[in-house]
Design a protein around this motif. Structure first.
Motif, PDB file in Angstrom:
ATOM      1  N   ASN A  24     -12.041 -33.413   9.018  1.00  0.00           N
ATOM      2  CA  ASN A  24     -12.521 -33.749  10.368  1.00  0.00           C
ATOM      3  C   ASN A  24     -13.816 -33.016  10.710  1.00  0.00           C
ATOM      4  OD1 ASN A  24     -10.280 -35.458  11.017  1.00  0.00           O
ATOM      5  ND2 ASN A  24      -9.046 -33.601  11.255  1.00  0.00           N
ATOM      6  N   ALA A  25     -14.783 -33.127   9.828  1.00  0.00           N
ATOM      7  CA  ALA A  25     -16.056 -32.417  10.021  1.00  0.00           C
ATOM      8  C   ALA A  25     -17.214 -33.296   9.557  1.00  0.00           C
ATOM      9  CB  ALA A  25     -16.054 -31.103   9.248  1.00  0.00           C
ATOM     10  N   THR A  26     -18.415 -32.900   9.982  1.00  0.00           N
ATOM     11  CA  THR A  26     -19.650 -33.483   9.467  1.00  0.00           C
ATOM     12  C   THR A  26     -20.465 -32.358   8.854  1.00  0.00           C
ATOM     13  OG1 THR A  26     -19.673 -35.187  11.174  1.00  0.00           O
ATOM     14  CG2 THR A  26     -21.751 -34.736  10.034  1.00  0.00           C
ATOM     15  N   THR A  45     -14.496 -29.386  15.443  1.00  0.00           N
ATOM     16  CA  THR A  45     -14.003 -28.927  16.748  1.00  0.00           C
ATOM     17  C   THR A  45     -13.240 -27.609  16.656  1.00  0.00           C
ATOM     18  OG1 THR A  45     -12.012 -30.264  16.464  1.00  0.00           O
ATOM     19  CG2 THR A  45     -13.848 -31.265  17.661  1.00  0.00           C
ATOM     20  N   ASP A  46     -13.035 -27.087  15.475  1.00  0.00           N
ATOM     21  CA  ASP A  46     -12.311 -25.827  15.297  1.00  0.00           C
ATOM     22  C   ASP A  46     -13.071 -24.689  15.998  1.00  0.00           C
ATOM     23  OD1 ASP A  46     -10.838 -23.666  14.445  1.00  0.00           O
ATOM     24  OD2 ASP A  46     -10.855 -24.213  12.326  1.00  0.00           O
ATOM     25  N   GLY A 231     -17.616 -24.586  12.334  1.00  0.00           N
ATOM     26  CA  GLY A 231     -16.917 -24.521  13.604  1.00  0.00           C
ATOM     27  C   GLY A 231     -17.703 -25.078  14.776  1.00  0.00           C
ATOM     28  N   ASP A 232     -17.067 -24.994  15.922  1.00  0.00           N
ATOM     29  CA  ASP A 232     -17.639 -25.525  17.166  1.00  0.00           C
ATOM     30  C   ASP A 232     -18.568 -24.477  17.770  1.00  0.00           C
ATOM     31  OD1 ASP A 232     -18.176 -26.812  19.496  1.00  0.00           O
ATOM     32  OD2 ASP A 232     -16.151 -26.639  20.338  1.00  0.00           O
ATOM     33  N   MET A 233     -19.872 -24.674  17.625  1.00  0.00           N
ATOM     34  CA  MET A 233     -20.839 -23.683  18.101  1.00  0.00           C
ATOM     35  C   MET A 233     -22.095 -24.385  18.603  1.00  0.00           C
ATOM     36  SD  MET A 233     -22.364 -22.181  14.482  1.00  0.00           S
ATOM     37  CE  MET A 233     -20.738 -21.984  13.736  1.00  0.00           C
ATOM     38  N   ASP A 234     -22.933 -23.634  19.280  1.00  0.00           N
ATOM     39  CA  ASP A 234     -24.251 -24.114  19.681  1.00  0.00           C
ATOM     40  C   ASP A 234     -25.157 -23.969  18.465  1.00  0.00           C
ATOM     41  OD1 ASP A 234     -26.806 -24.534  20.669  1.00  0.00           O
ATOM     42  OD2 ASP A 234     -26.438 -23.476  22.561  1.00  0.00           O
ATOM     43  N   ILE A 235     -25.243 -25.011  17.670  1.00  0.00           N
ATOM     44  CA  ILE A 235     -25.931 -24.895  16.392  1.00  0.00           C
ATOM     45  C   ILE A 235     -27.435 -24.691  16.573  1.00  0.00           C
ATOM     46  CG2 ILE A 235     -26.139 -27.397  16.132  1.00  0.00           C
ATOM     47  CD1 ILE A 235     -25.710 -24.727  13.350  1.00  0.00           C
ATOM     48  N   LEU A 236     -28.031 -25.309  17.584  1.00  0.00           N
ATOM     49  CA  LEU A 236     -29.474 -25.142  17.778  1.00  0.00           C
ATOM     50  C   LEU A 236     -29.809 -23.685  18.126  1.00  0.00           C
ATOM     51  CD1 LEU A 236     -30.586 -28.376  19.662  1.00  0.00           C
ATOM     52  CD2 LEU A 236     -30.640 -27.856  17.220  1.00  0.00           C
TER      53      LEU A 236
END
Length: 974
Positions: A24-26, A45-46, A231-236
């Protein structure tokens, strides 16, 4: 946010975007254009986020420079100018994982946290550590973490000391490490794999400061880095921070590329011999290791590697494995095993017989070749392939890695191909791999792998590893003589110099970090921690004498089940047989299955069935205890009936009359203990120490040293004792699975709850009644306290402790905080930093048991003395509010570990059986969150009372224990 292909974000260009539906990831594969750093981000979404930075670090010698560098970069950096930023992080972080690891050809630095701020802090400290360490300006780092001449006074004997030096001395106390080193040297004579990346003890002291810093300068650059995010983070924001603070300071050169060269295949098989240490005077019978080790393909040939990994399991893992069975039947060794080392460019397929004789090498080889040739001609049993493939797929889809975050495990698997230029995502598309393997079952694919990769492949090494009695003692004498010779070669000026350097090092180790430096480590606030304890919303119902615990969870169609059958009335004479029963159950014939068929059926239809013995204590009355026989299982909803078919067979028709089969199992158990006793030193010493003063612990200790001695006696007198053994096992079977006093606990989705209860009830009603259930516990014999238990190891496990409840004290959450303070403060400095041990620990059980321990420790009495001075340290303990907050946060990180569905069920069972109320748990959490300096000082008399009882136990080297024999009531040579 969705990133776009070929676009650039904060200097990172997105080169590939790959959906990964299995997890369940990209996946976004990027490269930092300016520095050349490679980055892989798994967007999911982890909320348990993971950061890892890894570097290819193939070794060029045996000095362990990669391993020492891994330790050393975490000893202060540009921003974090402290002695031990790593320790300060652990004290004050909500991390769910924090460590660093050196492999044969790479070094990785992973961290994980569910808190966004904490995750950013962890990532920053690690990035600063790897790119800007203080090792260039501080030569004492190499001395502490690697090696140094230890000379406290000019008149003292000269010795070597250092954390990695002592760690590797401990590692080379085991035959497994000796075997791995000898095999790698022989298989890869022209490759970096021939060197010991962890450091060979004799070679570590040849590492100079210049070699050390040059290694870092050469290998630790963004251009040589592989960064993993999950994981679920602010990637930018994350990318922008890495770019601005670190990566844009390092322009790529185009010259840094560390690729492990392929070892050219051999024209013919090599044969080598080596020895490993056992105590002087010990018999060498049946203690030789024989192994065949084959270099197979490369890590980039992922489908073939997957096939070989499956083959290794099918051929060598379990009672249904044909190659293992053939070797057992031939009487070669008492324990047959296989392994597939795939975290290498050229993976190694290994077949091993331990508990063997050197004269059996030819027979060993003949049986392997004959069996593999027969299998390749006649074909592999399709049921075996299907069963093991099902088992592997169950584990992948469940994604239950215990206490390890799944994002961490996914990342480490990516490195297995990524660092060699391969596809990092191949292991995360496991449906594709499983489907490919499943299609190949009905072809000759696996038989072809056997022919080409195992039979016709000449890139092999045959190893005969013999026991050498007294080898360690001889080595100790040689080392002492060599050190005396080195000291004799020193001038008086040099001797004074090394004595001064030793004292300077110790002074630095004892010195406090400056307040401003300590303030540089980012710390969360206590307000960032949730105050409410996490509840397990289980229900309890009664069915006659049975209690039923149900925990609803969205388990994705998996049922988790645990049975705890009361056997408290078991006699001391039968208790060792109870632990033997656990080792035998599932490995003998039943009504419907031969012992070879049982694992095939289990793997085909379930996620595993496990057995154990457990000792339960009440939080309110810890001196009262019960003993349980435990069965645990996990299964998909559609296979529930198959699980109960399996359990019914094991419970009602296990056959303990087969003398030959029981002897085979006994040989495996004994050999496993022979091989791994030193590695189990910590658990052996802990169990013995606890049993000195606890009735419940006397029962649990029957599975440690007492069990090993019991097994050795059974083996030495097998023919005489078999009738009693067989009768006792049969008696236990009739009393362990029963329908009397017990707990059945399970977790699944609400929709299948009633079906589970219906089938479980049918299973239980067919079980007999028990003579042990509901009966009072009997008294077990006392042990002789304060033992020295000797091994062929080079280092020690040193423990001291007692029971604070016997002195009138009660458990408080402040004790949990004190564990953190001691583990990463007082004991870390005294035992690890100054003493050179690999680790130190403190533990306070809610039931009263307390211990202080050292791990792979070169010292003995010095560590016991460090424990004795603990009360004085605590009585005068002081810390700022900021420091106390760090200790609180570090403690909570170990309390609030993310749990899998199976671990949630385990916790619910523990809470229920201990009699812990929600009020108790909330009180303990409040006590942790609100702890003060005064609360810690108040524990000084608790620790003093425990230590004044004068209970201690040491597992360690024969020479060290004998040297201090006056302090022991008895010395046991094992």
């Amino acid at each position: 946010m969705k990133l776009e292909l070929m676009k650039e974000y904060a200097g990172f260009k997105v080169n590939n975007i790959t959906p990964l539906p299995d997890i369940n990831a990209t996946a976004y594969q990027m490269e930092h254009e300016y520095s050349g750093a490679k980055l892989l981000y798994l967007d999911t979404t982890d909320d348990n986020k993971v950061f890892t930075i890894g570097f290819p670090t193939p070794s060029q010698d045996d000095t362990g420079v990669a391993h020492i560098t891994e330790h050393s970069v975490l000893c202060g950096s540009r921003k974090y100018h402290l002695k031990e930023p790593f320790v300060e992080l652990v004290k004050g972080s909500l991390n769910t994982f924090l460590n660093a690891m050196t492999y044969s050809d790479k070094t990785v630095y992973p961290v994980a946290s569910r808190n966004d701020k904490d995750f950013h802090n962890l990532m920053d400290v690690y990035l600063d550590a790897v790119f800007y360490p203080l090792i260039y300006d501080n030569p004492f780092t190499l001395a502490q973490e690697g090696w140094h001449y230890e000379l406290n006074k000019p008149t003292d004997d000269l010795t070597y000391n250092g954390v990695v030096y002592n760690e590797m001395k401990g590692a080379y106390s085991t035959a497994d490490t000796v075997e791995e080193n000898e095999v790698n040297k022989a298989l890869f004579p022209d490759s970096p794999y021939r060197f010991e990346s962890g450091g060979y003890p004799d070679a570590i002291p040849t590492l100079t400061q210049e070699m050390f810093t040059n290694f870092h300068k050469t290998h630790y650059s963004p251009e040589n880095s592989f960064i993993y995010l999950y994981g679920d983070m602010d990637i930018l924001a994350t990318l922008a921070y890495m770019d601005k603070e670190y990566l844009n300071k390092f322009p790529k050169t185009g010259k840094i590329h560390f690729q492990v060269p392929l070892q050219e295949a051999f024209m013919k098989t090599k044969e080598i011999e080596a020895t490993y240490p056992i105590p002087a005077g010990e018999s060498t019978d049946h203690k030789t290791y024989l192994s065949m080790n084959i270099v197979t393909s490369t890590a980039l040939d992922t489908k073939r590697i997957s096939g070989l990994r499956l083959l290794n399991t099918v051929l060598l893992d379990g009672n249904d494995a044909p190659l293992r069975l053939a070797l057992v039947k031939a009487g070669i060794g008492s324990d047959i095993s296989g392994s597939f080392a795939s975290s290498l460019l050229q993976p190694i397929f290994s077949i091993r017989a331990s508990g063997a004789e050197g004269k059996d090498l030819d027979k060993f080889v003949k049986v392997i070749y004959g069996t593999l040739q027969e299998i390749s001609r006649q074909g592999i049993d399709k049921k075996l392939l299907t069963a093991q493939l099902n088992a592997a797929e169950f584990k992948l889809r469940e994604a239950d890695f215990g206490l390890y975050p799944k994002g961490l495990i996914y990342g480490l698997s990516c490195y297995d191909t990524w660092l060699y230029g391969g596809d990092p995502l191949v292991s995360l598309r496991f449906t594709e791999l499983m489907d490919y393997m499943r299609k190949k079952i009905d072809t000759t694919y696996f038989e072809h792998l056997i022919e080409t990769q195992l039979l016709d492949n000449t890139h092999k090494v045959l190893l005969t590893l013999r026991p050498e009695p007294g080898k360690e003692e001889k080595k100790a004498e040689q080392d002492a003589a060599a050190m005396a010779k080195i000291k004799a070669s020193f001038t008086a000026e040099q001797i004074n110099k090394y004595s001064d350097l030793t004292n300077q090092l110790h002074a630095r180790q004892q010195a406090e970090d400056a307040p401003a430096d300590l303030a540089s480590i980012p710390v969360l606030q206590r307000a960032d921690i949730k105050r409410q304890v996490e509840k397990e919303n289980y229900t309890i119902t009664q069915d006659g004498k049975r209690n039923i615990l149900y925990l609803p969870q969205p388990t994705n169609k998996i049922i988790y089940a645990t049975w705890k059958y009361d056997i408290t009335g078991i006699t001391p004479e039968l208790m060792p047989y109870a632990y033997l029963f656990i080792d035998v159950l599932g490995k003998v014939n039943t009504k419907d299955f031969t012992y070879q068929e049982l694992p095939t059926f289990t793997n085909t239809y379930t996620g595993g069935v496990f057995f154990d013995i457990g000792i339960n204590q009440s939080y309110v009355q810890p001196e009262a205890y019960s003993i349980n026989f435990i069965a645990k299982a996990k299964v998909l909803q559609g296979n529930l009936a198959k699980l109960f078919q399996l359990l019914s067979n094991l419970a009602l028709s296990s056959d303990f009359t087969d003398r030959t089969r029981i002897k085979e199992i006994l040989a495996e158990v004994k050999t496993d203990w022979d091989n791994n006793f030193f590695a189990r030193g910590q658990s052996v010493a802990t169990a013995r120490l606890h049993a000195y003063f606890s009735n419940a612990a006397k029962v649990a200790e029957q599975d440690q040293l007492s069990y090993y001695l019991f097994i050795k006696d059974l083996w030495d007198n097998f023919e005489e004792k078999f009738p009693t053994m067989q009768a006792n096992l049969q008696k236990l079977a009739a009393n362990f699975f029963h329908q009397d006093k017990q707990l059945f606990a399970f977790s699944c989705e609400e929709a299948v709850k009633q079906e589970v209860l219906r089938q479980e009830k049918t299973f239980t009603t067919q079980l007999p009644h028990s003579d042990f259930a509901g009966k009072p516990a009997t008294q077990f014999p006392n042990l002789t306290k304060n033992e020295g238990i000797t091994t062929s190891g080079k280092v020690q496990y040193v423990l001291a402790g007692g029971d604070y409840r016997k002195h009138g004290y009660s458990y408080t959450g402040a004790m949990k905080v004190l564990e953190t303070i001691l583990r990463y403060g007082y004991l870390w400095t005294k035992i690890r930093v100054q003493g050179g041990a690999y680790g130190a620990n403190a533990f306070f059980s809610v039931f009263g048991f307390t211990y202080f321990s050292s791990y792979r420790d070169p010292n003995l009495v010095e560590s016991l003395e460090a424990y004795r001075t603990l009360p004085d340290f605590l009585a005068n303990f002081t810390a700022t509010d900021r420091e106390m907050t760090k200790y609180v946060i570090g403690t909570i990180s170990g309390v609030d570990i993310p749990l899998t569905y199976s671990l949630h069920l385990d916790r619910a069972v523990t809470i229920y059986e201990m009699g812990l109320t929600e009020e108790d748990r909330q009180l303990h959490r409040n006590q942790i969150l609100d702890v003060t300096v005064e609360d810690i000082r108040a524990l000084a008399p608790v620790v003093k009372a425990v230590l004044d009882d004068n209970y201690y136990c040491v597992v360690g080297s024969q020479s060290k224990v004998q040297e201090q024999k006056a302090i022991f009531s008895s010395i046991k040579n094992v």
